[in-house]
Design a protein around this motif. Structure first.
Motif, PDB file in Angstrom:
ATOM      1  N   SER A  31       0.958  -1.021   0.049  1.00  0.00           N
ATOM      2  CA  SER A  31       0.029  -0.053  -0.029  1.00  0.00           C
ATOM      3  C   SER A  31       0.801   1.189  -0.130  1.00  0.00           C
ATOM      4  N   TRP A  32       0.462   2.403  -0.607  1.00  0.00           N
ATOM      5  CA  TRP A  32       1.483   3.354  -0.458  1.00  0.00           C
ATOM      6  C   TRP A  32       0.892   4.273   0.511  1.00  0.00           C
ATOM      7  N   GLY A  33       1.353   4.070   1.756  1.00  0.00           N
ATOM      8  CA  GLY A  33       1.228   4.921   2.961  1.00  0.00           C
ATOM      9  C   GLY A  33      -0.198   4.996   3.477  1.00  0.00           C
ATOM     10  N   GLY A  34      -0.968   4.012   2.919  1.00  0.00           N
ATOM     11  CA  GLY A  34      -2.193   3.946   3.321  1.00  0.00           C
ATOM     12  C   GLY A  34      -3.161   5.009   2.615  1.00  0.00           C
ATOM     13  N   TYR A  35      -2.565   5.702   1.665  1.00  0.00           N
ATOM     14  CA  TYR A  35      -3.484   6.556   1.014  1.00  0.00           C
ATOM     15  C   TYR A  35      -4.699   5.608   0.228  1.00  0.00           C
ATOM     16  N   HIS A  36      -5.909   6.409   0.164  1.00  0.00           N
ATOM     17  CA  HIS A  36      -6.745   5.579  -0.516  1.00  0.00           C
ATOM     18  C   HIS A  36      -7.888   6.726  -0.845  1.00  0.00           C
ATOM     19  N   TRP A  37      -8.688   6.399  -1.874  1.00  0.00           N
ATOM     20  CA  TRP A  37      -9.932   7.301  -2.257  1.00  0.00           C
ATOM     21  C   TRP A  37     -10.952   7.036  -1.139  1.00  0.00           C
ATOM     22  N   VAL A 150      -1.581   3.396 -13.628  1.00  0.00           N
ATOM     23  CA  VAL A 150      -2.978   3.160 -13.046  1.00  0.00           C
ATOM     24  C   VAL A 150      -3.046   2.559 -11.624  1.00  0.00           C
ATOM     25  N   GLY A 151      -2.427   1.561 -11.413  1.00  0.00           N
ATOM     26  CA  GLY A 151      -2.534   0.987 -10.028  1.00  0.00           C
ATOM     27  C   GLY A 151      -1.890   1.896  -8.889  1.00  0.00           C
ATOM     28  N   HIS A 152      -0.892   2.608  -9.206  1.00  0.00           N
ATOM     29  CA  HIS A 152      -0.486   3.612  -8.285  1.00  0.00           C
ATOM     30  C   HIS A 152      -1.537   4.631  -7.847  1.00  0.00           C
ATOM     31  N   THR A 153      -2.454   4.989  -8.740  1.00  0.00           N
ATOM     32  CA  THR A 153      -3.573   6.047  -8.441  1.00  0.00           C
ATOM     33  C   THR A 153      -4.571   5.357  -7.501  1.00  0.00           C
ATOM     34  N   PHE A 154      -4.547   3.982  -7.111  1.00  0.00           N
ATOM     35  CA  PHE A 154      -5.472   3.479  -6.175  1.00  0.00           C
ATOM     36  C   PHE A 154      -4.846   3.421  -4.892  1.00  0.00           C
ATOM     37  N   GLY A 155      -3.546   3.936  -4.922  1.00  0.00           N
ATOM     38  CA  GLY A 155      -2.918   3.747  -3.485  1.00  0.00           C
ATOM     39  C   GLY A 155      -1.900   2.689  -3.453  1.00  0.00           C
ATOM     40  N   LEU A 156      -1.649   1.942  -4.740  1.00  0.00           N
ATOM     41  CA  LEU A 156      -0.808   0.751  -4.646  1.00  0.00           C
ATOM     42  C   LEU A 156       0.591   1.135  -4.831  1.00  0.00           C
ATOM     43  N   ASP A 157       1.559   0.452  -4.190  1.00  0.00           N
ATOM     44  CA  ASP A 157       2.836   0.696  -4.403  1.00  0.00           C
ATOM     45  C   ASP A 157       3.386  -0.526  -5.240  1.00  0.00           C
ATOM     46  N   HIS A 158       4.932  -0.695  -5.372  1.00  0.00           N
ATOM     47  CA  HIS A 158       5.264  -1.894  -6.105  1.00  0.00           C
ATOM     48  C   HIS A 158       5.431  -2.933  -5.102  1.00  0.00           C
ATOM     49  N   ASP A 197      -5.785  -8.581  -3.326  1.00  0.00           N
ATOM     50  CA  ASP A 197      -5.855  -8.735  -1.771  1.00  0.00           C
ATOM     51  C   ASP A 197      -5.259  -7.492  -1.185  1.00  0.00           C
ATOM     52  N   GLU A 198      -4.236  -6.966  -1.639  1.00  0.00           N
ATOM     53  CA  GLU A 198      -3.862  -5.395  -1.036  1.00  0.00           C
ATOM     54  C   GLU A 198      -4.757  -4.380  -1.159  1.00  0.00           C
ATOM     55  N   LEU A 199      -5.770  -4.457  -2.318  1.00  0.00           N
ATOM     56  CA  LEU A 199      -6.844  -3.404  -2.500  1.00  0.00           C
ATOM     57  C   LEU A 199      -8.034  -3.798  -1.409  1.00  0.00           C
ATOM     58  N   ASP A 200      -8.066  -5.070  -1.169  1.00  0.00           N
ATOM     59  CA  ASP A 200      -9.154  -5.443  -0.092  1.00  0.00           C
ATOM     60  C   ASP A 200      -8.808  -4.900   1.087  1.00  0.00           C
ATOM     61  N   ILE A 201      -7.454  -4.986   1.472  1.00  0.00           N
ATOM     62  CA  ILE A 201      -6.990  -4.504   2.582  1.00  0.00           C
ATOM     63  C   ILE A 201      -6.991  -2.980   2.712  1.00  0.00           C
ATOM     64  N   ILE A 202      -6.546  -2.289   1.922  1.00  0.00           N
ATOM     65  CA  ILE A 202      -6.811  -0.781   1.642  1.00  0.00           C
ATOM     66  C   ILE A 202      -8.001  -0.391   1.847  1.00  0.00           C
ATOM     67  N   TYR A 203      -8.843  -0.948   1.247  1.00  0.00           N
ATOM     68  CA  TYR A 203     -10.298  -0.385   1.028  1.00  0.00           C
ATOM     69  C   TYR A 203     -11.211  -1.239   2.078  1.00  0.00           C
ATOM     70  N   SER A 204     -10.913  -1.723   3.142  1.00  0.00           N
ATOM     71  CA  SER A 204     -11.523  -2.694   4.095  1.00  0.00           C
ATOM     72  C   SER A 204     -12.607  -1.673   4.844  1.00  0.00           C
ATOM     73  N   HIS A 205     -12.221  -0.480   5.171  1.00  0.00           N
ATOM     74  CA  HIS A 205     -12.941   0.350   5.958  1.00  0.00           C
ATOM     75  C   HIS A 205     -13.848   1.178   4.875  1.00  0.00           C
ATOM     76  N   LEU A 206     -15.059   1.871   5.386  1.00  0.00           N
ATOM     77  CA  LEU A 206     -15.650   2.810   4.754  1.00  0.00           C
ATOM     78  C   LEU A 206     -15.302   4.245   5.396  1.00  0.00           C
ATOM     79  N   ASP A 207     -15.760   5.335   4.648  1.00  0.00           N
ATOM     80  CA  ASP A 207     -15.619   6.464   4.896  1.00  0.00           C
ATOM     81  C   ASP A 207     -16.921   7.336   5.147  1.00  0.00           C
ATOM     82  N   SER A 208     -16.922   8.457   5.623  1.00  0.00           N
ATOM     83  CA  SER A 208     -18.284   9.391   5.765  1.00  0.00           C
ATOM     84  C   SER A 208     -18.219  10.392   4.757  1.00  0.00           C
TER      85      SER A 208
END
Ligand SMILES: [Zn+2]
Ligand SMILES: [Zn+2]
Length: 275
Positions: A31-37, A150-158, A197-208
């Protein structure tokens, strides 16, 4: 499978630890530092603005459908709103551009604009100055770079950054052999299960709040964050990471108040030494 499970357990452990103790430094997972949409439900839809010439369109199509296999996100290709020459980002989406950006050394660049922990917009630039050359003008190189940026723009790292080792079978693994013909026949042109799998982890929570598709995020980005063309390292801020041999780098431009622009760069072989 044993290895994959172990890696994932370690990843979960590291991510949990990182949120408790080190919110800004999470280099040991991809994950790139936990950054996410920010979004209020999954799967969320991210618009990819098509500012591409015809030769690139099929690659964006492939990347969009590849990443949409994820349970947590879907991408949809929409009409571009950028001038490909500078590829200015548009709020709440990702602009994807190609142009002959010149002998500046970079093959592809991905940029994310972050406010707090949330990504608010993104841009991907593919440099035809190098993609016109025999080395890079191949479907494998185009797929690798499109998919990774494009993967980096989701918050993924290498997943891996060593240039000349065996492929992992994911576009998030940088390589000099994108189709795997030199090494182990594993193509690095598409995501693999570990990326989902990593996307599932990054986006496991929801935001308000929401930053994808529309913006409901409080607080405005400093105007200067949108007024930079970000074409050269001088405009990318400080170098915060370089991989083996300097083939991939990450820069951070800090506007204060939690507002940052991150730039992920893949350098072209021919461009080395021009920096
Ligand atoms: Zn969030
Ligand atoms: Zn990269």
């Amino acid at each position: 499978m044993f290895t994959a499970t172990r890696r994932r357990s370690l990843l979960v452990l590291l991510v949990s630890f990182a949120f408790i103790a080190l919110p800004a430094i999470t280099s040991a997972n991809h994950s790139w530092g936990g950054y996410h949409w920010a979004r209020t439900s999954n799967p969320f839809t991210l618009k990819l603005g098509d500012n591409l010439s015809g030769a690139w369109d099929p690659y964006l199509g492939t990347t969009s459908s590849d990443w949409s296999v994820s349970d947590v996100l879907d991408t949809t290709i929409v009409a571009g709103r950028a001038n490909p020459k500078n590829c200015r980002a548009t709020s709440a989406r990702v602009e994807v551009c190609n142009s002959t950006y010149g002998n500046n050394g970079w093959l592809g660049v991905a940029q994310i604009w972050a406010s707090g922990g949330h990504i608010t917009q993104g841009a991907v630039k593919l440099n035809d100055t190098y993609f016109k050359t025999a080395t890079y003008n191949t479907p494998a190189w185009r797929n690798l770079v499109m998919c990774q940026e494009v993967g980096h723009t989701f918050g993924l790292d290498h997943q891996d950054e060593t240039f000349g080792n065996q492929n992992l079978g994911t576009c998030m693994d940088y390589t000099n052999d994108p189709d795997g013909t030199l090494y182990n026949q594993l193509s690095n042109e598409h995501p693999n299960a570990h990326d989902y799998d990593e996307l599932d982890i990054i986006y496991s929570h929801l935001d308000s709040t929401t930053t994808a598709g529309q913006t409901t995020l409080n607080g405005h980005m400093p105007p200067a964050m949108n007024d930079i063309d970000f074409d050269t390292p001088a405009q990318w801020g400080k170098l915060i990471r370089t991989s083996h041999g300097g083939r991939t780098e990450v820069y951070e431009l800090d506007f204060g108040g939690g507002h940052k622009v991150f730039t992920f760069v893949i350098w072209a072989e021919e461009g080395r030494g021009r920096r």
